[in-house]
Design an enzyme around this catalytic site. Structure first.
Site, PDB file in Angstrom:
ATOM      1  N   ASN A 137      64.131  47.900  52.571  1.00  0.00           N
ATOM      2  CA  ASN A 137      62.870  47.508  53.214  1.00  0.00           C
ATOM      3  C   ASN A 137      62.845  47.899  54.687  1.00  0.00           C
ATOM      4  O   ASN A 137      61.942  47.488  55.428  1.00  0.00           O
ATOM      5  CB  ASN A 137      62.656  46.002  53.094  1.00  0.00           C
ATOM      6  CG  ASN A 137      62.530  45.566  51.642  1.00  0.00           C
ATOM      7  OD1 ASN A 137      61.958  46.269  50.822  1.00  0.00           O
ATOM      8  ND2 ASN A 137      63.068  44.399  51.330  1.00  0.00           N
ATOM      9  N   ASP A 197      51.158  36.103  54.004  1.00  0.00           N
ATOM     10  CA  ASP A 197      52.549  36.554  54.079  1.00  0.00           C
ATOM     11  C   ASP A 197      52.518  38.050  54.380  1.00  0.00           C
ATOM     12  O   ASP A 197      52.275  38.866  53.510  1.00  0.00           O
ATOM     13  CB  ASP A 197      53.269  36.265  52.764  1.00  0.00           C
ATOM     14  CG  ASP A 197      54.740  36.649  52.797  1.00  0.00           C
ATOM     15  OD1 ASP A 197      55.090  37.622  53.482  1.00  0.00           O
ATOM     16  OD2 ASP A 197      55.544  35.989  52.111  1.00  0.00           O
ATOM     17  N   SER A 231      55.266  42.598  47.407  1.00  0.00           N
ATOM     18  CA  SER A 231      56.617  43.141  47.550  1.00  0.00           C
ATOM     19  C   SER A 231      57.106  43.930  46.348  1.00  0.00           C
ATOM     20  O   SER A 231      57.973  44.796  46.493  1.00  0.00           O
ATOM     21  CB  SER A 231      57.597  42.002  47.832  1.00  0.00           C
ATOM     22  OG  SER A 231      57.620  41.075  46.757  1.00  0.00           O
ATOM     23  N   HIS A 283      55.745  42.538  54.311  1.00  0.00           N
ATOM     24  CA  HIS A 283      55.830  43.970  54.007  1.00  0.00           C
ATOM     25  C   HIS A 283      54.699  44.770  54.639  1.00  0.00           C
ATOM     26  O   HIS A 283      54.563  45.963  54.377  1.00  0.00           O
ATOM     27  CB  HIS A 283      55.856  44.190  52.492  1.00  0.00           C
ATOM     28  CG  HIS A 283      57.100  43.679  51.848  1.00  0.00           C
ATOM     29  ND1 HIS A 283      58.232  44.447  51.701  1.00  0.00           N
ATOM     30  CD2 HIS A 283      57.398  42.461  51.327  1.00  0.00           C
ATOM     31  CE1 HIS A 283      59.179  43.736  51.104  1.00  0.00           C
ATOM     32  NE2 HIS A 283      58.696  42.526  50.872  1.00  0.00           N
ATOM     33  N   LYS A 319      62.327  43.522  57.931  1.00  0.00           N
ATOM     34  CA  LYS A 319      61.942  44.661  57.102  1.00  0.00           C
ATOM     35  C   LYS A 319      61.635  45.857  58.011  1.00  0.00           C
ATOM     36  O   LYS A 319      62.552  46.490  58.504  1.00  0.00           O
ATOM     37  CB  LYS A 319      60.810  44.263  56.172  1.00  0.00           C
ATOM     38  CG  LYS A 319      61.285  43.203  55.164  1.00  0.00           C
ATOM     39  CD  LYS A 319      60.225  42.695  54.261  1.00  0.00           C
ATOM     40  CE  LYS A 319      60.808  41.736  53.226  1.00  0.00           C
ATOM     41  NZ  LYS A 319      61.451  40.517  53.823  1.00  0.00           N
ATOM     42  N   HIS A 367      55.382  36.063  46.333  1.00  0.00           N
ATOM     43  CA  HIS A 367      56.839  36.103  46.419  1.00  0.00           C
ATOM     44  C   HIS A 367      57.467  34.757  46.061  1.00  0.00           C
ATOM     45  O   HIS A 367      56.847  33.704  46.218  1.00  0.00           O
ATOM     46  CB  HIS A 367      57.234  36.496  47.855  1.00  0.00           C
ATOM     47  CG  HIS A 367      58.672  36.800  48.038  1.00  0.00           C
ATOM     48  ND1 HIS A 367      59.582  35.858  48.457  1.00  0.00           N
ATOM     49  CD2 HIS A 367      59.366  37.949  47.867  1.00  0.00           C
ATOM     50  CE1 HIS A 367      60.784  36.414  48.549  1.00  0.00           C
ATOM     51  NE2 HIS A 367      60.675  37.685  48.188  1.00  0.00           N
ATOM     52  N   GLU A 388      50.300  37.228  49.687  1.00  0.00           N
ATOM     53  CA  GLU A 388      50.958  38.315  50.384  1.00  0.00           C
ATOM     54  C   GLU A 388      49.880  39.320  50.784  1.00  0.00           C
ATOM     55  O   GLU A 388      48.836  39.422  50.129  1.00  0.00           O
ATOM     56  CB  GLU A 388      51.986  38.999  49.481  1.00  0.00           C
ATOM     57  CG  GLU A 388      53.187  38.139  49.140  1.00  0.00           C
ATOM     58  CD  GLU A 388      54.222  38.893  48.315  1.00  0.00           C
ATOM     59  OE1 GLU A 388      54.814  39.855  48.839  1.00  0.00           O
ATOM     60  OE2 GLU A 388      54.420  38.525  47.137  1.00  0.00           O
TER      61      GLU A 388
END
Length: 398
Positions: free
Chosen positions: A43, A200, A175, A203, A234, A129, A171
């Site tokens: 990541n 979230d 992910s 990423h 990440k 997640h 998210e």
């Protein structure tokens, strides 16, 4: 409980995991079991984890503050570097204030139950997640799961909920699938039902929105009803998690988030590395074509514009995969899942890739319902790496 029997059950179901530790820094090529392998499992999207900028900042903080924090943040575990990182994080995310956690997992499992109570309703995307799932389980709130990225289903649940306090959790970049939530319309929906929106951004930070994440990507202005969670671990190449939001929300979390209150703080060296990473991304989000003259001296001038390079590499990989007949989503993120019918097939493909010098482990249940090879693209990948990956995948599935 017979754990040996349970381990054997996992083995028979092709679900037994083993740890493979690398003997080198994170990067484009990693050494595992004495073999150099192209790394498509990280990541570290901007390749900053081993950069001189972060290492130099961490070394200096190590000399200035020592290694261990020695206590929780609310005792004596924090330093002026921690405070500076939180100020920088808040500004980076366009929020009033931010709070640092030891990990993204700690952020979600600490913040979600703290921000809700038995008079609350949580609306969580079905593919969120595991840390969000666990944070929701720790909450006293009524929990609703809406179908993945299905805003009509979400609205029907919100409309029928009697709870006055509503919290929608998603998210931004998912992910395991690499697709992007519709943050613009989620925000409109939350405004309609007077709900808070918890994003979230783990990423997305450093990747989309010129590195600033989902709100910048969708041109949504942060407000008191939006809570941004993210990680330094990440694309920013460091370690730790954060939550950014209104001053009231963050002050409340400092007093109620159990994963913060009852954990020893991260070392100042970790905070310093995260700070250097944000400074790099900030500099490049303003002038993406070249390094600005005012770039801090500790950031080496030979570094390319990693965000631009990352997206060029993502585009190249997705285009080449499509040309070979692979089904690839249109989302321009570094996460590209290649889905298979069975766990056994996925393990076989991953093993074949390993034989051809590509490290891309199989992702299996319970992490995902449908097994896959999760390709992670980084700015450190070169065109020949992508070509080798795509050719190896084509060969592996024959």
């Amino acid at each position: 409980m017979d754990y040996k029997y349970k381990i054997e059950q996992l083995r028979r179901q092709d679900l037994l995991r083993t740890v493979r530790d690398r003997g080198c820094p994170a990067g484009r090529v990693i050494n595992i079991d004495g073999r150099d392998l192209l790394n498509f499992s990280s990541n570290d999207y901007l390749g900053l984890a081993s950069s001189p900028a972060l290492i130099g900042a961490a070394k200096q903080a190590l000399m200035d503050y020592g290694h261990g924090a020695g206590a929780s943040r609310l005792l004596s575990g924090g330093t002026t570097v921690h405070a500076l990182l939180e100020e920088k994080t808040a500004a980076f995310k366009g929020a009033e204030k931010a709070i640092m956690f030891n990990s993204g997992y700690a952020a979600n499992t600490g913040a979600i139950p703290a921000l809700t109570d038995d008079n609350s309703a949580i609306f969580s995307d079905a593919l969120n997640h595991a840390s969000i799932v666990d944070g929701c389980r720790l909450s006293a709130a009524k929990r609703y799961i809406y179908r993945h990225n299905d805003l009509d289903h979400l609205e029907s649940l919100m409309k029928n909920s009697p709870c006055a306090h509503k919290l929608v959790i998603t998210e931004s970049v998912f992910s395991m699938d690499g697709d992007v939530a519709d943050i613009y319309n989620l925000n409109l929906l939350c405004n309609k039902y007077n709900a808070a929106l918890y994003i979230d951004d783990a990423h997305a930070t450093g990747v989309i929105g010129q590195g600033r994440g989902a709100l910048a990507h969708f041109n949504v202005t942060p407000n008191d009803n939006i809570i941004q969670m993210g990680t330094y671990s990440k694309a920013l190449g460091s370690i730790g998690g954060f939550v950014a939001g209104s001053e009231a929300v963050i002050d409340y979390l400092f007093n109620t988030a159990r994963s913060l209150i009852y954990s020893t703080a991260l070392p100042a060296a970790a905070a310093a590395a995260s700070l250097a990473a944000i400074e790099y991304v900030e500099a490049h989000s303003e002038l993406p074509a070249e390094l600005p003259a005012e770039l801090p001296a500790e950031l080496p001038a030979e570094l390319p514009d990693l965000i631009v390079k990352l997206h060029k590499t993502i585009d190249n990989c997705r285009r080449m995969l499509r040309s070979k007949g692979f089904t690839v989503t249109l989302d321009n993120t570094p996460i590209i899942p290649i889905v298979f019918d069975s766990t056994a097939e996925t393990l076989h493909i991953s093993g074949r890739l390993l034989e051809m010098g590509v490290y891309a482990p199989a992702i299996r249940p319970p992490t995902v319902k449908q097994p896959r090879i999760r390709i992670s693209i980084s700015a450190f990948h070169e065109d020949e790496d992508i070509e080798h990956l795509v050719n190896a995948l084509s060969e592996a599935i024959r």
